[in-house]
Design a protein around this motif. Structure first.
Motif, mmCIF file in Angstrom:
data_model
loop_
_atom_site.group_PDB
_atom_site.id
_atom_site.type_symbol
_atom_site.label_atom_id
_atom_site.label_comp_id
_atom_site.label_asym_id
_atom_site.label_seq_id
_atom_site.Cartn_x
_atom_site.Cartn_y
_atom_site.Cartn_z
ATOM 1 N N ASN A 19 0.807 -1.237 0.000
ATOM 2 C CA ASN A 19 0.000 0.000 0.000
ATOM 3 C C ASN A 19 0.829 1.271 0.000
ATOM 4 O OD1 ASN A 19 0.351 -1.288 2.693
ATOM 5 N ND2 ASN A 19 -0.302 0.724 3.416
ATOM 6 N N ARG A 20 2.119 1.196 0.348
ATOM 7 C CA ARG A 20 2.925 2.425 0.354
ATOM 8 C C ARG A 20 4.406 2.061 0.246
ATOM 9 N NH1 ARG A 20 4.395 3.655 6.133
ATOM 10 N NH2 ARG A 20 3.361 2.114 7.412
ATOM 11 N N ILE A 22 8.204 1.222 -0.525
ATOM 12 C CA ILE A 22 8.918 0.353 -1.461
ATOM 13 C C ILE A 22 7.986 -0.719 -2.042
ATOM 14 C CG2 ILE A 22 10.783 -1.357 -1.638
ATOM 15 C CD1 ILE A 22 12.322 0.326 0.477
ATOM 16 N N ARG A 43 -2.611 -4.307 5.213
ATOM 17 C CA ARG A 43 -3.438 -4.469 6.417
ATOM 18 C C ARG A 43 -4.757 -3.731 6.261
ATOM 19 N NH1 ARG A 43 0.463 -3.315 11.442
ATOM 20 N NH2 ARG A 43 1.037 -1.443 10.249
ATOM 21 N N ASP A 65 -2.180 -8.988 7.008
ATOM 22 C CA ASP A 65 -1.291 -8.656 8.122
ATOM 23 C C ASP A 65 -0.436 -9.902 8.325
ATOM 24 O OD1 ASP A 65 -0.114 -8.439 10.648
ATOM 25 O OD2 ASP A 65 -1.747 -7.203 11.414
ATOM 26 N N VAL A 66 0.865 -9.787 8.138
ATOM 27 C CA VAL A 66 1.721 -10.982 8.153
ATOM 28 C C VAL A 66 1.894 -11.574 9.554
ATOM 29 C CG1 VAL A 66 2.953 -10.388 6.018
ATOM 30 C CG2 VAL A 66 3.892 -9.642 8.226
ATOM 31 N N ASN A 88 8.053 -7.930 1.492
ATOM 32 C CA ASN A 88 8.444 -6.530 1.674
ATOM 33 C C ASN A 88 7.995 -5.960 3.017
ATOM 34 O OD1 ASN A 88 8.900 -3.572 0.691
ATOM 35 N ND2 ASN A 88 6.725 -3.678 1.242
ATOM 36 N N TYR A 154 16.194 -3.600 15.070
ATOM 37 C CA TYR A 154 15.735 -3.753 13.667
ATOM 38 C C TYR A 154 16.830 -4.429 12.845
ATOM 39 C CZ TYR A 154 14.813 -2.069 8.841
ATOM 40 O OH TYR A 154 14.633 -1.958 7.473
ATOM 41 N N LYS A 158 16.962 -7.804 10.373
ATOM 42 C CA LYS A 158 17.308 -7.788 8.946
ATOM 43 C C LYS A 158 18.506 -8.710 8.672
ATOM 44 C CE LYS A 158 14.033 -5.291 7.293
ATOM 45 N NZ LYS A 158 13.115 -5.820 6.272
ATOM 46 N N GLY A 185 19.787 0.730 1.130
ATOM 47 C CA GLY A 185 20.248 1.743 2.087
ATOM 48 C C GLY A 185 19.064 2.628 2.423
ATOM 49 N N ILE A 187 16.032 4.913 2.149
ATOM 50 C CA ILE A 187 15.092 5.166 1.050
ATOM 51 C C ILE A 187 14.007 6.114 1.563
ATOM 52 C CG2 ILE A 187 13.574 4.088 -0.663
ATOM 53 C CD1 ILE A 187 16.587 3.165 -0.773
ATOM 54 N N THR A 189 10.932 6.889 2.295
ATOM 55 C CA THR A 189 9.574 6.394 2.579
ATOM 56 C C THR A 189 9.206 6.822 3.996
ATOM 57 O OG1 THR A 189 10.322 4.341 3.599
ATOM 58 C CG2 THR A 189 10.031 4.309 1.193
HETATM 59 N N1 LIG Z 1 13.001 2.978 3.865
HETATM 60 C C1 LIG Z 1 14.240 2.517 4.092
HETATM 61 O O1 LIG Z 1 15.177 3.309 4.310
HETATM 62 C C2 LIG Z 1 14.537 1.027 4.037
HETATM 63 C C3 LIG Z 1 15.873 0.621 3.977
HETATM 64 C C4 LIG Z 1 16.172 -0.733 3.950
HETATM 65 C C5 LIG Z 1 15.154 -1.667 3.974
HETATM 66 N N2 LIG Z 1 13.856 -1.267 4.037
HETATM 67 C C6 LIG Z 1 12.812 -2.296 4.065
HETATM 68 O O2 LIG Z 1 11.938 -2.123 2.975
HETATM 69 C C7 LIG Z 1 10.655 -2.665 3.295
HETATM 70 C C8 LIG Z 1 9.593 -1.634 2.983
HETATM 71 O O3 LIG Z 1 9.799 -0.501 3.829
HETATM 72 P P1 LIG Z 1 9.384 0.982 3.425
HETATM 73 O O4 LIG Z 1 10.589 1.805 3.464
HETATM 74 O O5 LIG Z 1 8.545 0.954 2.218
HETATM 75 O O6 LIG Z 1 8.539 1.359 4.725
HETATM 76 P P2 LIG Z 1 7.065 1.894 4.946
HETATM 77 O O7 LIG Z 1 6.774 2.991 4.011
HETATM 78 O O8 LIG Z 1 6.976 2.129 6.410
HETATM 79 O O9 LIG Z 1 6.148 0.649 4.524
HETATM 80 C C9 LIG Z 1 6.114 -0.516 5.305
HETATM 81 C C10 LIG Z 1 5.047 -1.424 4.735
HETATM 82 O O10 LIG Z 1 5.001 -2.603 5.542
HETATM 83 C C11 LIG Z 1 3.660 -2.801 5.956
HETATM 84 N N3 LIG Z 1 3.522 -3.518 7.200
HETATM 85 C C12 LIG Z 1 3.959 -3.164 8.438
HETATM 86 N N4 LIG Z 1 3.587 -4.109 9.339
HETATM 87 C C13 LIG Z 1 2.899 -5.058 8.650
HETATM 88 C C14 LIG Z 1 2.269 -6.264 9.001
HETATM 89 N N5 LIG Z 1 2.227 -6.703 10.271
HETATM 90 N N6 LIG Z 1 1.675 -7.000 8.036
HETATM 91 C C15 LIG Z 1 1.686 -6.568 6.748
HETATM 92 N N7 LIG Z 1 2.247 -5.421 6.339
HETATM 93 C C16 LIG Z 1 2.865 -4.690 7.288
HETATM 94 C C17 LIG Z 1 3.091 -1.380 6.080
HETATM 95 O O11 LIG Z 1 1.680 -1.444 6.131
HETATM 96 P P3 LIG Z 1 0.813 -0.321 6.940
HETATM 97 O O12 LIG Z 1 0.637 0.831 5.990
HETATM 98 O O13 LIG Z 1 -0.452 -1.040 7.258
HETATM 99 O O14 LIG Z 1 1.595 0.055 8.154
HETATM 100 C C18 LIG Z 1 3.652 -0.776 4.815
HETATM 101 O O15 LIG Z 1 2.902 -1.168 3.702
HETATM 102 C C19 LIG Z 1 10.720 -3.050 4.766
HETATM 103 O O16 LIG Z 1 10.964 -4.427 4.889
HETATM 104 C C20 LIG Z 1 11.905 -2.260 5.270
HETATM 105 O O17 LIG Z 1 12.478 -2.833 6.425
HETATM 106 C C21 LIG Z 1 13.513 0.076 4.055
#
Ligand SMILES: NC(=O)c1ccc[n+]([C@@H]2O[C@H](COP(=O)([O-])OP(=O)(O)OC[C@H]3O[C@@H](n4cnc5c(N)ncnc54)[C@H](OP(=O)(O)O)[C@@H]3O)[C@@H](O)[C@H]2O)c1
Length: 249
Positions: A19-20, A22, A43, A65-66, A88, A154, A158, A185, A187, A189
């Motif tokens: 939904n949002r 990455i 979710r 919801d995982v 993801n 966290y 990972k 790295g 991102i 979001t």
């Molecule tokens: N942004 C960074 O800098 C970065 C860097 C390295 C790795 N990552 C990884 O990239 C992935 C995506 O992160 P993002 O940056 O896109 O973050 P984000 O914008 O916070 O998005 C996180 C996503 O995960 C979902 N989520 C959280 N808890 C959940 C659950 N229990 N069941 C199902 N979905 C769930 C959220 O849904 P809701 O909208 O319902 O909360 C949202 O869709 C993550 O695994 C993160 O650890 C991010």
């Protein structure tokens, strides 16, 4: 043997947390590069409205919801034609191992980032085998390669995702299922909101990741910082540990 030329063309994907951020960018990139359909896990189904109205029936919203076994079971029952799983969904709370929030934060990280990924993949593996060639894409982080103590708990989850990815790859060797580890790295979001550091875009991550899948790459460094960390990690893992420790100030 890694699968070569694993194009998204005509494939069916399931993306958790679509939904949002990455996850949404990956869903869009898959569809733009010719995927037939994406099961978009969220979710909150209403949060997928934007994707659904843009891609019509090529987006199939699923409540996922995982941390909920029943929702995983329902998703697997619905998504019987999947051949690309993108793990993801993830959460991040600041903090290391000695703050008073540690135990709670660690549990949340483990439940979503680790257990959620393992349970969803476990539940979907027979479907992926039936629909081979297939791919499992696990989103780890550069902080899974060296602990980043400002987000120590966290990072530990990972690192677990990194190890799980290696284990899955070994178990599935010869099964015609590509198992990719992705190590972004910072991102731009919601997750990285408020972090004062240069960030790449989720669209770039998605583009580079799907390109890497097309070439059958197993380890993907999909943005500017991670390309450098990836090189440093291969040459000198201790150096990455020391560099990340410096973020503590
Ligand atoms: N942004 C960074 O800098 C970065 C860097 C390295 C790795 N990552 C990884 O990239 C992935 C995506 O992160 P993002 O940056 O896109 O973050 P984000 O914008 O916070 O998005 C996180 C996503 O995960 C979902 N989520 C959280 N808890 C959940 C659950 N229990 N069941 C199902 N979905 C769930 C959220 O849904 P809701 O909208 O319902 O909360 C949202 O869709 C993550 O695994 C993160 O650890 C991010």
């Amino acid at each position: 043997m890694p699968i070569l030329n694993f194009s998204p063309e005509g494939k069916v994907a399931l993306v958790s947390g679509a939904n949002r951020g990455i996850g949404k960018a990956i869903a869009i990139e898959l569809l733009e590069k010719g995927a037939k359909k994406v099961y978009a896990g969220s979710r909150d189904i209403a949060a997928l409205e934007n994707l659904s109205s843009r891609y019509k029936d090529r987006i199939v919203p699923i409540r996922l919801d995982v941390t909920q076994d029943s929702e995983i079971a329902e998703a697997v029952d619905t998504a019987r034609d999947v051949n690309i799983l993108v793990n993801n969904a993830g959460v991040l709370q600041q903090g290391g191992f000695f703050s008073k929030e540690t135990l709670n934060a660690f549990k949340i990280h483990l439940d979503v980032n680790v257990w959620g990924l393992v349970k969803l993949t476990h539940a979907l593996i027979e479907t992926l085998k039936i629909n081979r060639p297939a791919a499992i894409i696990n989103i780890s982080s550069v902080s899974g390669l060296g602990n980043m103590p400002i987000i120590g708990s966290y990072s530990a989850t990972k690192a677990t995702v990194h190890s799980i990815t290696q284990g899955m790859r070994a178990e599935l060797a010869g099964e015609n299922i590509l198992v990719m580890g992705v190590y972004p790295g910072p991102i731009d979001t919601d997750m990285a909101k408020g972090v004062d550091i240069e960030k790449d875009t989720p669209e770039n991550v998605a583009k580079n990741l799907i390109e890497a899948m097309t070439h059958g790459e197993e380890d993907v460094f999909p943005d500017v910082m991670s390309v450098q960390v990836g090189k440093d990690y291969m040459a000198n893992p201790k150096g990455v540990e020391k560099a990340f420790a410096e973020y503590l100030g």
